[in-house]
Scaffold this motif. Structure first.
Motif, PDB file in Angstrom:
ATOM      1  N   GLU A 143       0.742   1.762  -0.818  1.00 17.07           N
ATOM      2  CA  GLU A 143       1.011   1.469   0.594  1.00 17.07           C
ATOM      3  C   GLU A 143       1.102   2.768   1.392  1.00 17.07           C
ATOM      4  O   GLU A 143       0.548   2.874   2.493  1.00 17.07           O
ATOM      5  CB  GLU A 143       2.319   0.688   0.726  1.00 17.07           C
ATOM      6  CG  GLU A 143       2.667   0.339   2.171  1.00 17.07           C
ATOM      7  CD  GLU A 143       3.976  -0.426   2.286  1.00 17.07           C
ATOM      8  OE1 GLU A 143       4.387  -0.701   3.427  1.00 17.07           O
ATOM      9  OE2 GLU A 143       4.583  -0.737   1.247  1.00 17.07           O
ATOM     10  N   ALA A 144       1.752   3.781   0.818  1.00 13.72           N
ATOM     11  CA  ALA A 144       1.922   5.055   1.513  1.00 13.72           C
ATOM     12  C   ALA A 144       0.590   5.756   1.770  1.00 13.72           C
ATOM     13  O   ALA A 144       0.430   6.454   2.778  1.00 13.72           O
ATOM     14  CB  ALA A 144       2.850   5.977   0.719  1.00 13.72           C
ATOM     15  N   VAL A 145      -0.377   5.586   0.860  1.00 14.46           N
ATOM     16  CA  VAL A 145      -1.685   6.231   1.036  1.00 14.46           C
ATOM     17  C   VAL A 145      -2.704   5.305   1.699  1.00 14.46           C
ATOM     18  O   VAL A 145      -3.889   5.622   1.785  1.00 14.46           O
ATOM     19  CB  VAL A 145      -2.244   6.760  -0.306  1.00 14.46           C
ATOM     20  CG1 VAL A 145      -1.281   7.766  -0.921  1.00 14.46           C
ATOM     21  CG2 VAL A 145      -2.563   5.643  -1.289  1.00 14.46           C
ATOM     22  N   GLY A 146      -2.235   4.152   2.187  1.00 14.92           N
ATOM     23  CA  GLY A 146      -3.100   3.258   2.946  1.00 14.92           C
ATOM     24  C   GLY A 146      -4.050   2.415   2.128  1.00 14.92           C
ATOM     25  O   GLY A 146      -5.083   1.971   2.623  1.00 14.92           O
ATOM     26  N   LEU A 147      -3.695   2.147   0.863  1.00 16.10           N
ATOM     27  CA  LEU A 147      -4.594   1.385  -0.004  1.00 16.10           C
ATOM     28  C   LEU A 147      -3.904   0.179  -0.649  1.00 16.10           C
ATOM     29  O   LEU A 147      -4.278  -0.246  -1.736  1.00 16.10           O
ATOM     30  CB  LEU A 147      -5.162   2.298  -1.095  1.00 16.10           C
ATOM     31  CG  LEU A 147      -6.135   3.386  -0.615  1.00 16.10           C
ATOM     32  CD1 LEU A 147      -6.478   4.326  -1.759  1.00 16.10           C
ATOM     33  CD2 LEU A 147      -7.393   2.763  -0.037  1.00 16.10           C
ATOM     34  N   ALA A 148      -2.923  -0.357   0.035  1.00 15.44           N
ATOM     35  CA  ALA A 148      -2.182  -1.487  -0.533  1.00 15.44           C
ATOM     36  C   ALA A 148      -3.084  -2.687  -0.791  1.00 15.44           C
ATOM     37  O   ALA A 148      -2.824  -3.490  -1.691  1.00 15.44           O
ATOM     38  CB  ALA A 148      -1.041  -1.879   0.408  1.00 15.44           C
ATOM     39  N   ASP A 149      -4.165  -2.793  -0.018  1.00 23.43           N
ATOM     40  CA  ASP A 149      -5.050  -3.955  -0.166  1.00 23.43           C
ATOM     41  C   ASP A 149      -6.188  -3.718  -1.149  1.00 23.43           C
ATOM     42  O   ASP A 149      -7.054  -4.568  -1.320  1.00 23.43           O
ATOM     43  CB  ASP A 149      -5.635  -4.338   1.195  1.00 23.43           C
ATOM     44  CG  ASP A 149      -6.459  -3.219   1.823  1.00 23.43           C
ATOM     45  OD1 ASP A 149      -6.275  -2.053   1.411  1.00 23.43           O
ATOM     46  OD2 ASP A 149      -7.258  -3.503   2.730  1.00 23.43           O
ATOM     47  N   ARG A 150      -6.200  -2.560  -1.817  1.00 23.53           N
ATOM     48  CA  ARG A 150      -7.303  -2.246  -2.734  1.00 23.53           C
ATOM     49  C   ARG A 150      -6.838  -2.067  -4.178  1.00 23.53           C
ATOM     50  O   ARG A 150      -7.567  -1.509  -4.994  1.00 23.53           O
ATOM     51  CB  ARG A 150      -8.014  -0.956  -2.290  1.00 23.53           C
ATOM     52  CG  ARG A 150      -8.554  -0.966  -0.872  1.00 23.53           C
ATOM     53  CD  ARG A 150      -9.485  -2.141  -0.577  1.00 23.53           C
ATOM     54  NE  ARG A 150     -10.607  -2.263  -1.497  1.00 23.53           N
ATOM     55  CZ  ARG A 150     -11.755  -1.617  -1.356  1.00 23.53           C
ATOM     56  NH1 ARG A 150     -11.937  -0.778  -0.355  1.00 23.53           N
ATOM     57  NH2 ARG A 150     -12.731  -1.800  -2.221  1.00 23.53           N
ATOM     58  N   GLU A 151      -5.662  -2.565  -4.517  1.00 25.08           N
ATOM     59  CA  GLU A 151      -5.111  -2.279  -5.836  1.00 25.08           C
ATOM     60  C   GLU A 151      -5.942  -2.858  -6.973  1.00 25.08           C
ATOM     61  O   GLU A 151      -5.921  -2.346  -8.085  1.00 25.08           O
ATOM     62  CB  GLU A 151      -3.656  -2.746  -5.954  1.00 25.08           C
ATOM     63  CG  GLU A 151      -3.435  -4.238  -5.953  1.00 25.08           C
ATOM     64  CD  GLU A 151      -1.988  -4.596  -6.273  1.00 25.08           C
ATOM     65  OE1 GLU A 151      -1.782  -5.311  -7.268  1.00 25.08           O
ATOM     66  OE2 GLU A 151      -1.076  -4.169  -5.546  1.00 25.08           O
ATOM     67  N   LYS A 152      -6.720  -3.912  -6.705  1.00 25.80           N
ATOM     68  CA  LYS A 152      -7.536  -4.519  -7.758  1.00 25.80           C
ATOM     69  C   LYS A 152      -8.977  -4.013  -7.761  1.00 25.80           C
ATOM     70  O   LYS A 152      -9.784  -4.422  -8.602  1.00 25.80           O
ATOM     71  CB  LYS A 152      -7.510  -6.043  -7.611  1.00 25.80           C
ATOM     72  CG  LYS A 152      -6.119  -6.639  -7.864  1.00 25.80           C
ATOM     73  CD  LYS A 152      -6.154  -8.162  -7.781  1.00 25.80           C
ATOM     74  CE  LYS A 152      -4.761  -8.740  -8.059  1.00 25.80           C
ATOM     75  NZ  LYS A 152      -4.766 -10.223  -7.964  1.00 25.80           N
ATOM     76  N   ALA A 153      -9.302  -3.121  -6.842  1.00 28.46           N
ATOM     77  CA  ALA A 153     -10.648  -2.542  -6.798  1.00 28.46           C
ATOM     78  C   ALA A 153     -10.813  -1.517  -7.915  1.00 28.46           C
ATOM     79  O   ALA A 153      -9.835  -1.049  -8.509  1.00 28.46           O
ATOM     80  CB  ALA A 153     -10.886  -1.875  -5.445  1.00 28.46           C
ATOM     81  N   HIS A 154     -12.064  -1.173  -8.211  1.00 31.10           N
ATOM     82  CA  HIS A 154     -12.371  -0.120  -9.175  1.00 31.10           C
ATOM     83  C   HIS A 154     -12.848   1.119  -8.420  1.00 31.10           C
ATOM     84  O   HIS A 154     -13.308   1.015  -7.269  1.00 31.10           O
ATOM     85  CB  HIS A 154     -13.434  -0.588 -10.166  1.00 31.10           C
ATOM     86  CG  HIS A 154     -12.905  -1.548 -11.192  1.00 31.10           C
ATOM     87  ND1 HIS A 154     -12.732  -2.891 -10.922  1.00 31.10           N
ATOM     88  CD2 HIS A 154     -12.490  -1.359 -12.474  1.00 31.10           C
ATOM     89  CE1 HIS A 154     -12.228  -3.489 -12.002  1.00 31.10           C
ATOM     90  NE2 HIS A 154     -12.079  -2.584 -12.951  1.00 31.10           N
ATOM     91  N   PRO A 155     -12.723   2.301  -9.007  1.00 29.24           N
ATOM     92  CA  PRO A 155     -13.083   3.529  -8.299  1.00 29.24           C
ATOM     93  C   PRO A 155     -14.472   3.513  -7.666  1.00 29.24           C
ATOM     94  O   PRO A 155     -14.658   4.034  -6.561  1.00 29.24           O
ATOM     95  CB  PRO A 155     -12.973   4.597  -9.399  1.00 29.24           C
ATOM     96  CG  PRO A 155     -11.895   4.081 -10.297  1.00 29.24           C
ATOM     97  CD  PRO A 155     -12.106   2.590 -10.322  1.00 29.24           C
ATOM     98  N   ALA A 156     -15.449   2.908  -8.340  1.00 26.67           N
ATOM     99  CA  ALA A 156     -16.816   2.884  -7.805  1.00 26.67           C
ATOM    100  C   ALA A 156     -16.917   2.105  -6.496  1.00 26.67           C
ATOM    101  O   ALA A 156     -17.895   2.259  -5.753  1.00 26.67           O
ATOM    102  CB  ALA A 156     -17.777   2.295  -8.832  1.00 26.67           C
TER     103      ALA A 156
END
Length: 242
Positions: A143-156
Motif C-alpha cells: 500500500e505504501a508503494v502504491g501497489l496494493a491492487d497488484r499483489e497477485k500479479a507477477h513481475p512480468a
C-alpha cells in the motif's frame, strides 16, 4: 534523524536506524598489474537515520562500499560497525544472520519471476520466524508503494518502476535499520526514477531507517541529507544534500 514509532499493521515498535562507523576500510580485487583498489582506507561515520548519497564515476568504489557495509564482500582490512555489530569481526554463520537485518535495493530488480508480487515481498522473511504478522506487513508496504491492487500479479506484468517499488517493499519487510540502495533508479526513466527516489526517502524517514544510496544522478543526491563523493576508492567530498 532517529525515529521510534509503531507499525500500523502489526503494532510492532520500529527500532529506528543504525549508526554506521567505517575505519580504515580497504578492499582490493585482482593481483599484480591487474590489481584494483576499490576501497582505499575509507573512514566514514553516518549517524542513525541519516539518508546519504554516495556519488562518483563508475569504478569509484560506491558499490564496493555498499557491499562491504552489507557483508556481501569481506574487507581486506579496516572495520565496519553497524549499530552494536562489528561486521568485519563476524564469522560466516553470524554474517548470514547480519545480512538478514539489512535491506538491499539493486539497479536490476532481482524479483523472482515465478512468484507473485506479495510472495516476492515476503520471500526474505518466510523461511524464519518473526515477532510480527508477515502478510500484514507485506500488504502495508505494498500500500505504501502504491501497489496494493497488484499483489497477485507477477513481475512480468509490471513496469520497471513498479518492479522497483516491489523490490523496495521487499527490502523493508524485515524492518531493517540499514537500507543499502545501489543505483536504484539507474534502469528507470527520469520521471519514474524521481518517483522511486522520493518513495525511498519518504519511507526511510517514516521509519527512521539509515539509508545509503550509490548514484550518479544529481536529482537522487539532491534528495538526500548528505552527499559523499568517492574517487578511486577514497572519499573526496562530503557535504549537505539538496
Amino acid at each position: 534523524m532517529s525515529h521510534t514509532g509503531t507499525d500500523r499493521a502489526t503494532g510492532r515498535a520500529d527500532t529506528g536506524g543504525a549508526a554506521v562507523e567505517v575505519t580504515g576500510l580497504t578492499k582490493v580485487f585482482g593481483k599484480g598489474a591487474a590489481v584494483i583498489t576499490a576501497a582505499d582506507g575509507i573512514d566514514l561515520t553516518v549517524p542513525a537515520g541519516q539518508i546519504v548519497a554516495l556519488t562518483g564515476r563508475s569504478g569509484s568504489g560506491k558499490s564496493t562500499l555498499l557491499h562491504l557495509l552489507g557483508a556481501i564482500e569481506r574487507a581486506d582490512s579496516g572495520s565496519v560497525r553497524v549499530g552494536d555489530t562489528e561486521v568485519t569481526a563476524l564469522r560466516t554463520r553470524r554474517l548470514a544472520a547480519y545480512r538478514r537485518t539489512v535491506g538491499f535495493v539493486f539497479q536490476r530488480f532481482h524479483l523472482l519471476p515465478a512468484l507473485t508480487v506479495i510472495d516476492n515481498v515476503l520471500a526474505p522473511v518466510l523461511p524464519r520466524r518473526a515477532g510480527f504478522d508477515h502478510h500484514a506487513r507485506a500488504r502495508e508496504l505494498l500500500e505504501a508503494v502504491g501497489l496494493a491492487d497488484r499483489e497477485k500479479a507477477h513481475p512480468a506484468q509490471l513496469s520497471g518502476g513498479q518492479q522497483q517499488r516491489v523490490a523496495l517493499a521487499r527490502a523493508l519487510i524485515a524492518a531493517p535499520r540499514l537500507l543499502l540502495a545501489d543505483e536504484p533508479t539507474g534502469a528507470l526513466d527520469s520521471a519514474t526514477g524521481t518517483a522511486v527516489m522520493d518513495l525511498i526517502v519518504r519511507l526511510g524517514r517514516a521509519h527512521g531507517t539509515t539509508v545509503l544510496i550509490a548514484t550518479h544522478e544529481d536529482h537522487v543526491a539532491d534528495a538526500c541529507d548528505r552527499v559523499i563523493g568517492l574517487r578511486d576508492g577514497r572519499t573526496v567530498a562530503d557535504s549537505a544534500g539538496g
